[in-house]
Design an enzyme around this catalytic site. Structure first.
Site, PDB file in Angstrom:
ATOM      1  N   GLN A  19      -1.975   5.837   6.070  1.00 24.19           N
ATOM      2  CA  GLN A  19      -1.441   5.086   7.208  1.00 24.19           C
ATOM      3  C   GLN A  19      -2.264   3.819   7.424  1.00 24.19           C
ATOM      4  O   GLN A  19      -3.250   3.819   8.151  1.00 24.19           O
ATOM      5  CB  GLN A  19      -1.425   5.946   8.471  1.00 24.19           C
ATOM      6  CG  GLN A  19      -0.684   5.263   9.592  1.00 24.19           C
ATOM      7  CD  GLN A  19      -0.425   6.170  10.770  1.00 24.19           C
ATOM      8  OE1 GLN A  19      -0.551   7.385  10.709  1.00 24.19           O
ATOM      9  NE2 GLN A  19      -0.057   5.564  11.881  1.00 24.19           N
ATOM     10  N   PHE A  20      -1.837   2.726   6.782  1.00 20.85           N
ATOM     11  CA  PHE A  20      -2.572   1.470   6.870  1.00 20.85           C
ATOM     12  C   PHE A  20      -2.619   0.927   8.296  1.00 20.85           C
ATOM     13  O   PHE A  20      -3.530   0.182   8.652  1.00 20.85           O
ATOM     14  CB  PHE A  20      -1.989   0.424   5.913  1.00 20.85           C
ATOM     15  CG  PHE A  20      -0.691  -0.178   6.348  1.00 20.85           C
ATOM     16  CD1 PHE A  20      -0.679  -1.361   7.078  1.00 20.85           C
ATOM     17  CD2 PHE A  20       0.521   0.421   6.031  1.00 20.85           C
ATOM     18  CE1 PHE A  20       0.522  -1.926   7.482  1.00 20.85           C
ATOM     19  CE2 PHE A  20       1.717  -0.141   6.424  1.00 20.85           C
ATOM     20  CZ  PHE A  20       1.718  -1.315   7.152  1.00 20.85           C
ATOM     21  N   THR A  21      -1.677   1.312   9.144  1.00 19.41           N
ATOM     22  CA  THR A  21      -1.638   0.777  10.506  1.00 19.41           C
ATOM     23  C   THR A  21      -2.820   1.242  11.353  1.00 19.41           C
ATOM     24  O   THR A  21      -3.043   0.698  12.433  1.00 19.41           O
ATOM     25  CB  THR A  21      -0.314   1.130  11.216  1.00 19.41           C
ATOM     26  OG1 THR A  21      -0.180   2.547  11.288  1.00 19.41           O
ATOM     27  CG2 THR A  21       0.871   0.524  10.482  1.00 19.41           C
TER      28      THR A  21
END
Length: 150
Positions: free
Chosen positions: A78-80
């Site tokens: 989850q890059f966010t």
């Protein structure tokens, strides 16, 4: 590396309507990777996760780890998690690692969890649009950043 860890009684991840990973009792681990991350982050964080005493013992006290309970892990990239919101209302993801590097570390992180638990972690599909479902147990949700070591 930054993670959101959720103690769950069940969790799953779907890609294009198909379940690609699911667990029963254990931990849903949302993993964000940045360019500054390396193998020391993987080792420290994986050890921290599997040894966190966040499962109830016989007295209903959070005193047992994932290893003690032989729980499962669902690992989702989850890059966010590296969103920066300081300026304006549109998050910046400049701190998130580039996909090639992030996927490499994501796979290595999964391998380290496997080594520590003797169980292959269930995983999402790196870079895919995923639908994550979970039944949070407690609820217990913990955020850890390897740069802060908190």
């Amino acid at each position: 590396m930054r993670v959101v860890i959720q103690r769950v009684t069940q969790a799953s991840v779907e890609v294009e309507g198909k379940v690609v990973g699911q667990i029963n009792q254990g931990l849903l681990v949302l993993l964000g990777i940045e360019d500054a991350d390396d193998h020391s982050d993987i080792n420290w964080l994986a050890n921290k996760i599997v040894n966190l005493r966040i499962f109830d013992d016989q007295d209903k006290v959070m005193n047992k780890s994932l290893l003690d309970n032989q729980g499962e892990v669902l690992l989702v990239s989850q890059f966010t998690l590296h969103a920066m919101t300081k300026k304006g209302n549109r998050p910046s993801y400049i701190r998130a690692a580039k996909p090639e590097f992030a996927n490499k570390l994501y796979q290595e992180f999964a391998s380290e969890l496997h080594r520590l638990t003797n169980k292959i972690p269930q995983m999402g599909v790196f870079g895919a649009d995923m639908a994550v479902s979970l039944l949070n147990d407690g609820p217990v949700t913990i955020i850890i950043d390897t740069k802060d070591k908190q």
